[in-house]
Design an enzyme around this catalytic site. Structure first.
Site, PDB file in Angstrom:
ATOM      1  N   VAL A 190      22.685  -1.805  -1.360  1.00 35.44           N
ATOM      2  CA  VAL A 190      21.724  -2.493  -0.490  1.00 35.44           C
ATOM      3  C   VAL A 190      22.418  -2.953   0.787  1.00 35.44           C
ATOM      4  CG1 VAL A 190      20.154  -4.471  -0.294  1.00 35.44           C
ATOM      5  CG2 VAL A 190      20.285  -3.206  -2.441  1.00 35.44           C
ATOM      6  N   CYS A 231      12.392  -4.740  -6.126  1.00 36.74           N
ATOM      7  CA  CYS A 231      12.044  -3.497  -5.418  1.00 36.74           C
ATOM      8  C   CYS A 231      10.690  -2.929  -5.863  1.00 36.74           C
ATOM      9  CB  CYS A 231      13.135  -2.460  -5.597  1.00 36.74           C
ATOM     10  SG  CYS A 231      14.002  -2.540  -7.163  1.00 36.74           S
ATOM     11  N   GLN A 246      11.517   4.261 -12.100  1.00 39.67           N
ATOM     12  CA  GLN A 246      12.462   3.646 -11.171  1.00 39.67           C
ATOM     13  C   GLN A 246      13.807   4.382 -11.124  1.00 39.67           C
ATOM     14  OE1 GLN A 246      10.620  -0.641 -12.412  1.00 39.67           O
ATOM     15  NE2 GLN A 246      12.545  -0.773 -11.318  1.00 39.67           N
ATOM     16  N   LYS A 248       8.988  -9.818 -14.002  1.00 41.45           N
ATOM     17  CA  LYS A 248       9.170 -10.071 -12.565  1.00 41.45           C
ATOM     18  C   LYS A 248       7.994  -9.506 -11.772  1.00 41.45           C
ATOM     19  CE  LYS A 248      14.155  -9.395 -12.682  1.00 41.45           C
ATOM     20  NZ  LYS A 248      15.144  -8.333 -12.406  1.00 41.45           N
ATOM     21  N   HIS A 258      11.571   4.532  -5.910  1.00 37.66           N
ATOM     22  CA  HIS A 258      10.807   4.188  -7.110  1.00 37.66           C
ATOM     23  C   HIS A 258       9.382   4.738  -6.957  1.00 37.66           C
ATOM     24  CE1 HIS A 258      14.075   1.767  -8.242  1.00 37.66           C
ATOM     25  NE2 HIS A 258      13.590   0.553  -8.072  1.00 37.66           N
TER      26      HIS A 258
HETATM   27  N1  NAP Z   1      19.253  -1.612  -5.506  1.00 38.85           N
HETATM   28  C1  NAP Z   1      17.989  -2.011  -5.367  1.00 38.85           C
HETATM   29  O1  NAP Z   1      17.033  -1.233  -5.309  1.00 38.85           O
HETATM   30  C2  NAP Z   1      17.709  -3.453  -5.237  1.00 38.85           C
HETATM   31  C3  NAP Z   1      16.437  -3.834  -4.871  1.00 38.85           C
HETATM   32  C4  NAP Z   1      16.149  -5.175  -4.778  1.00 38.85           C
HETATM   33  C5  NAP Z   1      17.142  -6.074  -5.034  1.00 38.85           C
HETATM   34  N2  NAP Z   1      18.400  -5.675  -5.386  1.00 38.85           N
HETATM   35  C6  NAP Z   1      19.406  -6.693  -5.629  1.00 38.85           C
HETATM   36  O2  NAP Z   1      20.397  -6.652  -4.607  1.00 38.85           O
HETATM   37  C7  NAP Z   1      21.649  -7.052  -5.133  1.00 38.85           C
HETATM   38  C8  NAP Z   1      22.692  -5.992  -4.864  1.00 38.85           C
HETATM   39  O3  NAP Z   1      22.297  -4.753  -5.404  1.00 38.85           O
HETATM   40  P1  NAP Z   1      23.088  -3.397  -5.095  1.00 38.85           P
HETATM   41  O4  NAP Z   1      22.253  -2.339  -5.677  1.00 38.85           O
HETATM   42  O5  NAP Z   1      23.467  -3.304  -3.650  1.00 38.85           O
HETATM   43  O6  NAP Z   1      24.447  -3.618  -5.979  1.00 38.85           O
HETATM   44  P2  NAP Z   1      25.860  -2.927  -5.836  1.00 38.85           P
HETATM   45  O7  NAP Z   1      25.727  -1.574  -5.219  1.00 38.85           O
HETATM   46  O8  NAP Z   1      26.488  -3.022  -7.165  1.00 38.85           O
HETATM   47  O9  NAP Z   1      26.669  -3.873  -4.798  1.00 38.85           O
HETATM   48  C9  NAP Z   1      27.024  -5.213  -5.079  1.00 38.85           C
HETATM   49  C10 NAP Z   1      27.661  -5.856  -3.850  1.00 38.85           C
HETATM   50  O10 NAP Z   1      27.924  -7.228  -4.146  1.00 38.85           O
HETATM   51  C11 NAP Z   1      29.283  -7.517  -3.865  1.00 38.85           C
HETATM   52  N3  NAP Z   1      29.815  -8.534  -4.759  1.00 38.85           N
HETATM   53  C12 NAP Z   1      29.828  -8.542  -6.118  1.00 38.85           C
HETATM   54  N4  NAP Z   1      30.441  -9.644  -6.582  1.00 38.85           N
HETATM   55  C13 NAP Z   1      30.838 -10.355  -5.498  1.00 38.85           C
HETATM   56  C14 NAP Z   1      31.540 -11.590  -5.320  1.00 38.85           C
HETATM   57  N5  NAP Z   1      31.945 -12.311  -6.355  1.00 38.85           N
HETATM   58  N6  NAP Z   1      31.766 -12.027  -4.057  1.00 38.85           N
HETATM   59  C15 NAP Z   1      31.358 -11.293  -2.995  1.00 38.85           C
HETATM   60  N7  NAP Z   1      30.695 -10.109  -3.096  1.00 38.85           N
HETATM   61  C16 NAP Z   1      30.433  -9.663  -4.332  1.00 38.85           C
HETATM   62  C17 NAP Z   1      30.008  -6.199  -4.093  1.00 38.85           C
HETATM   63  O11 NAP Z   1      31.245  -6.233  -3.426  1.00 38.85           O
HETATM   64  P3  NAP Z   1      32.534  -5.440  -4.036  1.00 38.85           P
HETATM   65  O12 NAP Z   1      32.321  -3.998  -3.673  1.00 38.85           O
HETATM   66  O13 NAP Z   1      33.659  -6.087  -3.293  1.00 38.85           O
HETATM   67  O14 NAP Z   1      32.531  -5.704  -5.512  1.00 38.85           O
HETATM   68  C18 NAP Z   1      29.005  -5.227  -3.455  1.00 38.85           C
HETATM   69  O15 NAP Z   1      29.150  -5.241  -2.044  1.00 38.85           O
HETATM   70  C19 NAP Z   1      21.382  -7.328  -6.633  1.00 38.85           C
HETATM   71  O16 NAP Z   1      21.094  -8.706  -6.770  1.00 38.85           O
HETATM   72  C20 NAP Z   1      20.167  -6.509  -6.914  1.00 38.85           C
HETATM   73  O17 NAP Z   1      19.445  -6.999  -8.016  1.00 38.85           O
HETATM   74  C21 NAP Z   1      18.714  -4.378  -5.474  1.00 38.85           C
END
Ligand code: NAP
Length: 344
Positions: A14, A130, A157, A214, A242
């Site tokens: 994201v 999402c 999804q 949700k 999705h």
């Molecule tokens: N993907 C979707 O469709 C979607 C839709 C709506 C909402 N979301 C929400 O958006 C969020 C991120 O999703 P994503 O899909 O982008 O996940 P992701 O690809 O796993 O990325 C997670 C990000 O968070 C960072 N992070 C994790 N732990 C951290 C910490 N302790 N301190 C600072 N940064 C940290 C990671 O950094 P590092 O690389 O350094 O670990 C990475 O940049 C989640 O809450 C998810 O539920 C996602």
């Protein structure tokens, strides 16, 4: 002079999308800062034609940052959003941590932009799940026209909704199957390659999953608490976008033909529905696009005022990054925040 914007989770699915959308839409930022965990410090990420070096969240000072677009998961948000908000920086959070907090607006700009005013209580604004975001974009104009009574939705999804590790798992498992290597589920409870998993998030006491809950709770908060909604959420071996099969029952008369006309005029929606082979949108075509696509509109003859349709959208864009940037644009366009460097 523009705003100072931090993108927290900048190495994630994201976060990377947020950076590219900020650049694409020419968001009025003087400075964009990429933040992630300590392990990513110094990693390079793209922001338009520039490259940003990732900084560590723990050592970053938010006192002159105006907006933090956060996508680093629920536990990071739980700990950091209040601290960042208390420093006067508005957090737009993608996790589920704050969505149902009565002091945190849950916003989809095409649907309930006016609800944003309450954000000053905590300086936090929540982005919906999402699968909810694309659904409410489609439901809002129909609800205005004929008052929705009940919605039955089944989702299909993509794995990107579960983060970058989940995308790697689909890729690795698919390759393993082709070369007859063993397939080991890690992120998902069962094999996802060439399979479907009827579970997203944890199970609740009533047998539904948290993802399904949700969709119900967030649709009520964003659109109307009177709407009855039941959902079945399924993970499918698709990388991005999705899809949803939606059945809607209305209080007043509304045909599929009426719905088609209404949706054609509605913000954020593109109707692709020609009733011939391929005359509909699929996840592949929606990936990388901003619109919520509507196809397969038809009457449901089994209820008095009912229709069915198919709804597809890029979960990383409208489902997360695009919606978050649109929320930031509402703050700016409605002059709800002032750049702190301007105020100084
Ligand atoms: N993907 C979707 O469709 C979607 C839709 C709506 C909402 N979301 C929400 O958006 C969020 C991120 O999703 P994503 O899909 O982008 O996940 P992701 O690809 O796993 O990325 C997670 C990000 O968070 C960072 N992070 C994790 N732990 C951290 C910490 N302790 N301190 C600072 N940064 C940290 C990671 O950094 P590092 O690389 O350094 O670990 C990475 O940049 C989640 O809450 C998810 O539920 C996602």
């Amino acid at each position: 002079m523009g705003y100072k914007v931090a993108v927290l989770g900048a190495t994630g699915n994201v976060g990377r999308e947020i950076l590219s959308i900020l650049a694409e839409r020419g968001f009025p930022a003087d400075e964009v800062v990429a933040l992630a965990s300590r392990k990513s410090q110094g990693v390079e990420v793209s922001y338009g034609d520039k490259t940003l070096k990732v900084k560590a969240l723990e050592t970053y000072d938010f006192s002159d940052t105006d907006i933090c677009l956060m996508s680093a998961g629920g536990s990071v948000s739980k700990e950091w959003s209040p601290k960042i908000g208390a420093q006067g920086c508005v957090v737009i959070d993608n996790s589920s941590q704050w969505r149902m907090d009565p002091d945190v607006p849950l916003i989809v700009p095409e649907v309930n932009a006016d609800d944003i005013v309450g954000f000053t209580k905590k300086n936090i604004i929540a982005n919906p799940n999402c699968s909810t975001a694309q659904l409410v974009v489609a439901l809002k104009p129909l609800h205005e026209a004929a008052t929705i009574k009940r919605v039955v939705v089944s989702t299909y999804q993509s794995v990107s909704g579960a983060g970058k590790d989940a995308m790697d798992e689909l890729f690795t498992q698919t390759r393993a199957i082709f070369v007859s290597d063993p397939v080991e589920p890690k992120k998902f409870p069962k094999r996802i390659a060439f399979n479907l998993i009827p579970q997203i998030d944890v199970f609740l006491d009533d047998g539904s999953t948290k993802e399904e809950w949700k969709m119900v709770a967030e649709t009520k908060k964003i659109l109307d608490p009177k709407i009855k909604l039941t959902a079945t959420c399924v993970r499918v071996p698709v990388f991005i976008s999705h899809s949803e099969a939606v059945n809607v029952e209305f209080e007043k008369e509304l045909s599929a033909e009426d719905a088609r006309k209404i949706l054609r005029e509605a913000p954020g929606i593109l109707v692709i529905d020609t009733r011939e082979p391929g005359g509909y949108a699929t996840p592949h075509e929606a990936a990388g696009e901003d619109a919520t696509y509507i196809s397969r509109l038809r009457d449901d003859p089994t209820v008095e005022n009912g229709i069915n349709f198919w709804c597809v959208s890029d979960n990383l864009r409208k489902g997360a990054a695009l919606n978050a940037v649109q929320i930031a644009e509402v703050l700016v366009n409605r002059k709800l925040i002032t750049a702190r460097s301007k105020a100084a």
